[in-house]
Write a protein that holds these residues in place. Sequence first.
Motif, PDB file in Angstrom:
ATOM      1  N   GLY A   5       0.820  -1.205   0.000  1.00 57.81           N
ATOM      2  CA  GLY A   5       0.000   0.000   0.000  1.00 57.81           C
ATOM      3  C   GLY A   5       0.855   1.257   0.000  1.00 57.81           C
ATOM      4  N   TRP A   6       1.907   1.232   0.805  1.00 59.96           N
ATOM      5  CA  TRP A   6       2.877   2.341   0.864  1.00 59.96           C
ATOM      6  C   TRP A   6       3.495   2.556  -0.516  1.00 59.96           C
ATOM      7  N   LEU A   7       3.945   1.466  -1.144  1.00 61.56           N
ATOM      8  CA  LEU A   7       4.565   1.548  -2.459  1.00 61.56           C
ATOM      9  C   LEU A   7       3.594   2.110  -3.498  1.00 61.56           C
ATOM     10  N   ALA A   8       2.378   1.590  -3.523  1.00 61.37           N
ATOM     11  CA  ALA A   8       1.397   2.032  -4.516  1.00 61.37           C
ATOM     12  C   ALA A   8       1.056   3.508  -4.347  1.00 61.37           C
ATOM     13  N   ALA A   9       0.909   3.943  -3.097  1.00 58.93           N
ATOM     14  CA  ALA A   9       0.556   5.347  -2.836  1.00 58.93           C
ATOM     15  C   ALA A   9       1.650   6.287  -3.335  1.00 58.93           C
ATOM     16  N   VAL A  10       2.903   5.966  -3.009  1.00 60.31           N
ATOM     17  CA  VAL A  10       4.021   6.818  -3.433  1.00 60.31           C
ATOM     18  C   VAL A  10       4.204   6.758  -4.945  1.00 60.31           C
ATOM     19  N   TRP A  11       4.036   5.574  -5.518  1.00 57.91           N
ATOM     20  CA  TRP A  11       4.177   5.410  -6.968  1.00 57.91           C
ATOM     21  C   TRP A  11       3.189   6.310  -7.711  1.00 57.91           C
ATOM     22  N   VAL A  12       1.926   6.256  -7.312  1.00 59.99           N
ATOM     23  CA  VAL A  12       0.912   7.121  -7.930  1.00 59.99           C
ATOM     24  C   VAL A  12       1.204   8.583  -7.622  1.00 59.99           C
ATOM     25  N   GLY A  13       1.672   8.841  -6.409  1.00 58.54           N
ATOM     26  CA  GLY A  13       2.009  10.212  -6.037  1.00 58.54           C
ATOM     27  C   GLY A  13       3.078  10.817  -6.928  1.00 58.54           C
ATOM     28  N   LEU A  14       4.042   9.997  -7.331  1.00 59.23           N
ATOM     29  CA  LEU A  14       5.137  10.480  -8.177  1.00 59.23           C
ATOM     30  C   LEU A  14       4.808  10.440  -9.668  1.00 59.23           C
ATOM     31  N   ALA A  15       4.016   9.460 -10.078  1.00 62.14           N
ATOM     32  CA  ALA A  15       3.789   9.240 -11.516  1.00 62.14           C
ATOM     33  C   ALA A  15       2.671  10.087 -12.105  1.00 62.14           C
ATOM     34  N   VAL A  16       1.719  10.484 -11.292  1.00 59.42           N
ATOM     35  CA  VAL A  16       0.547  11.206 -11.787  1.00 59.42           C
ATOM     36  C   VAL A  16       0.707  12.701 -11.565  1.00 59.42           C
ATOM     37  N   PRO A  32      -4.523  17.768 -10.262  1.00 57.36           N
ATOM     38  CA  PRO A  32      -4.876  18.599  -9.104  1.00 57.36           C
ATOM     39  C   PRO A  32      -5.094  17.737  -7.861  1.00 57.36           C
ATOM     40  N   MET A  33      -4.960  18.329  -6.676  1.00 61.21           N
ATOM     41  CA  MET A  33      -5.081  17.569  -5.435  1.00 61.21           C
ATOM     42  C   MET A  33      -6.417  16.843  -5.319  1.00 61.21           C
ATOM     43  N   ILE A  34      -7.484  17.441  -5.798  1.00 59.20           N
ATOM     44  CA  ILE A  34      -8.812  16.839  -5.661  1.00 59.20           C
ATOM     45  C   ILE A  34      -8.893  15.500  -6.392  1.00 59.20           C
ATOM     46  N   ILE A  35      -8.005  15.297  -7.378  1.00 59.13           N
ATOM     47  CA  ILE A  35      -7.935  14.021  -8.100  1.00 59.13           C
ATOM     48  C   ILE A  35      -6.741  13.195  -7.630  1.00 59.13           C
ATOM     49  N   HIS A  36      -5.600  13.860  -7.479  1.00 60.50           N
ATOM     50  CA  HIS A  36      -4.345  13.169  -7.209  1.00 60.50           C
ATOM     51  C   HIS A  36      -4.346  12.454  -5.861  1.00 60.50           C
ATOM     52  N   LEU A  37      -4.722  13.159  -4.802  1.00 59.20           N
ATOM     53  CA  LEU A  37      -4.681  12.572  -3.461  1.00 59.20           C
ATOM     54  C   LEU A  37      -5.647  11.400  -3.313  1.00 59.20           C
ATOM     55  N   PRO A  38      -6.939  11.542  -3.702  1.00 59.93           N
ATOM     56  CA  PRO A  38      -7.830  10.373  -3.613  1.00 59.93           C
ATOM     57  C   PRO A  38      -7.349   9.198  -4.454  1.00 59.93           C
ATOM     58  N   LEU A  39      -6.753   9.488  -5.634  1.00 63.25           N
ATOM     59  CA  LEU A  39      -6.265   8.422  -6.505  1.00 63.25           C
ATOM     60  C   LEU A  39      -5.132   7.646  -5.837  1.00 63.25           C
ATOM     61  N   ALA A  40      -4.220   8.363  -5.177  1.00 62.77           N
ATOM     62  CA  ALA A  40      -3.108   7.707  -4.476  1.00 62.77           C
ATOM     63  C   ALA A  40      -3.620   6.869  -3.306  1.00 62.77           C
ATOM     64  N   ILE A  41      -4.604   7.376  -2.594  1.00 59.96           N
ATOM     65  CA  ILE A  41      -5.178   6.641  -1.457  1.00 59.96           C
ATOM     66  C   ILE A  41      -5.905   5.392  -1.940  1.00 59.96           C
ATOM     67  N   ILE A  42      -6.682   5.530  -3.019  1.00 53.72           N
ATOM     68  CA  ILE A  42      -7.401   4.378  -3.584  1.00 53.72           C
ATOM     69  C   ILE A  42      -6.419   3.326  -4.090  1.00 53.72           C
ATOM     70  N   ALA A  43      -5.319   3.774  -4.708  1.00 48.73           N
ATOM     71  CA  ALA A  43      -4.297   2.837  -5.203  1.00 48.73           C
ATOM     72  C   ALA A  43      -3.709   2.031  -4.059  1.00 48.73           C
ATOM     73  N   ALA A  44      -3.462   2.685  -2.919  1.00 49.06           N
ATOM     74  CA  ALA A  44      -2.924   1.988  -1.753  1.00 49.06           C
ATOM     75  C   ALA A  44      -3.913   0.946  -1.234  1.00 49.06           C
ATOM     76  N   ALA A  45      -5.185   1.328  -1.146  1.00 47.44           N
ATOM     77  CA  ALA A  45      -6.210   0.387  -0.674  1.00 47.44           C
ATOM     78  C   ALA A  45      -6.351  -0.789  -1.642  1.00 47.44           C
ATOM     79  N   ALA A  46      -6.289  -0.498  -2.952  1.00 51.79           N
ATOM     80  CA  ALA A  46      -6.408  -1.556  -3.961  1.00 51.79           C
ATOM     81  C   ALA A  46      -5.222  -2.520  -3.888  1.00 51.79           C
ATOM     82  N   ALA A  47      -4.011  -1.974  -3.707  1.00 49.71           N
ATOM     83  CA  ALA A  47      -2.823  -2.831  -3.602  1.00 49.71           C
ATOM     84  C   ALA A  47      -2.921  -3.743  -2.384  1.00 49.71           C
ATOM     85  N   GLY A  48      -3.337  -3.180  -1.255  1.00 47.58           N
ATOM     86  CA  GLY A  48      -3.516  -3.995  -0.050  1.00 47.58           C
ATOM     87  C   GLY A  48      -4.588  -5.043  -0.233  1.00 47.58           C
ATOM     88  N   ALA A  49      -5.683  -4.669  -0.930  1.00 47.52           N
ATOM     89  CA  ALA A  49      -6.780  -5.613  -1.170  1.00 47.52           C
ATOM     90  C   ALA A  49      -6.322  -6.783  -2.037  1.00 47.52           C
TER      91      ALA A  49
END
Length: 348
Positions: free
Chosen positions: A89-100, A103-120
């Motif tokens: 989850g940590w890896l996915a969040a940072v990866w999306v944080g760096l690659a995308v 705007p924050m309204i899209i970027h931050l939720p996307l990084a959080i969702i990516a972390a939850a999806a990776a953990g799932a």
Amino acid sequence: MASNKLFNILVPIISVLLGLIAGAIIMLVSGYNPIAGYTALWNGAFGDLYFMGETVRQITPYILTGLAVAFAFRSGLFNIGAEGQVIVGWLAAVWVGLAVDAPMIIHLPLAIIAAAAAGAIWGFVPGILKARLGVHEVIVTIMMNYIALYCTNEIIRSVLTDNMDSTDIIPPSASLASEWLQGLTYFSRMHYGILIALFAAVVMWFIMQRTTIGYELKAVGFNQHASKYAGMKVSKNIILSMAIAGAFAGLAGAMEGLGTYGSISVMSGFTNLGFDGIAVALLGANTAFGVVLAAILFGVLKVGAINMPTGAEVPTELVDIIIALIIFFVASSYIIRWILLRFKKEGK
């Protein structure tokens, strides 16, 4: 019913008190003042706004890893893999944080969702192996922890960086950090992730207590054969439980990657957030509200203990022993429950 509620309150309180008493005895035998030691621990957690901010920061991932373990427990599953789910989850969040770049309204939720999806996904694997092939989830989740650790280290070096040990800092659009919160707490690392963690606890409570899915998950946890006889899809519920548990742990990783550190580094060992989550879930009796309270205790112990060597001259090794004793008595809460029930029966 009232008696059961009283037991659920008494057992964790007695566990913590026994742990504190055992720690005090260890300090006395070793020639240190337990009052000074515990005063230093308290001041290290609540002594000023900076320490309070750091305590809240530590509590945040503990709530989420505690939920990850507790959710699986309620379905009769032992999720030892929260540690690996945190890492991916940590890896996915940072990866999306760096690659995308968004705007924050899209970027931050996307990084959080990516972390939850990776953990799932990391929870889904042992879930489907358990459901389809009967492979014990403890064995698979332990192995998945090591796969997560070493794969993450390789991805950091080979994909996210050019053979470096740490990634760049994520941009502000993907960060949970807040200048306002940091200024309020003397520049601690407290961030908005605590709100996500508390919301996740509400989500777990709602799923378990107010939905048909939660009823089925609990039923499968109590008795798989009876649940199957009643027409419930046991395999589906096992997979779903592990995936949701993994999503909670993945969010804990996002709290570290997007909030506390803002990056991810090559790890020489485990973070221990997932393993501590087991004790948090046990102390919290596998309930959402209990997990929040247990996470607060563990956050206080972890952050406050840092001040004991300087504030009371208690050696670091002794501090580790004291914390371990408290955790031991917390994990032994079922023995305490059994003793209390024996006294109750004999009193009748």
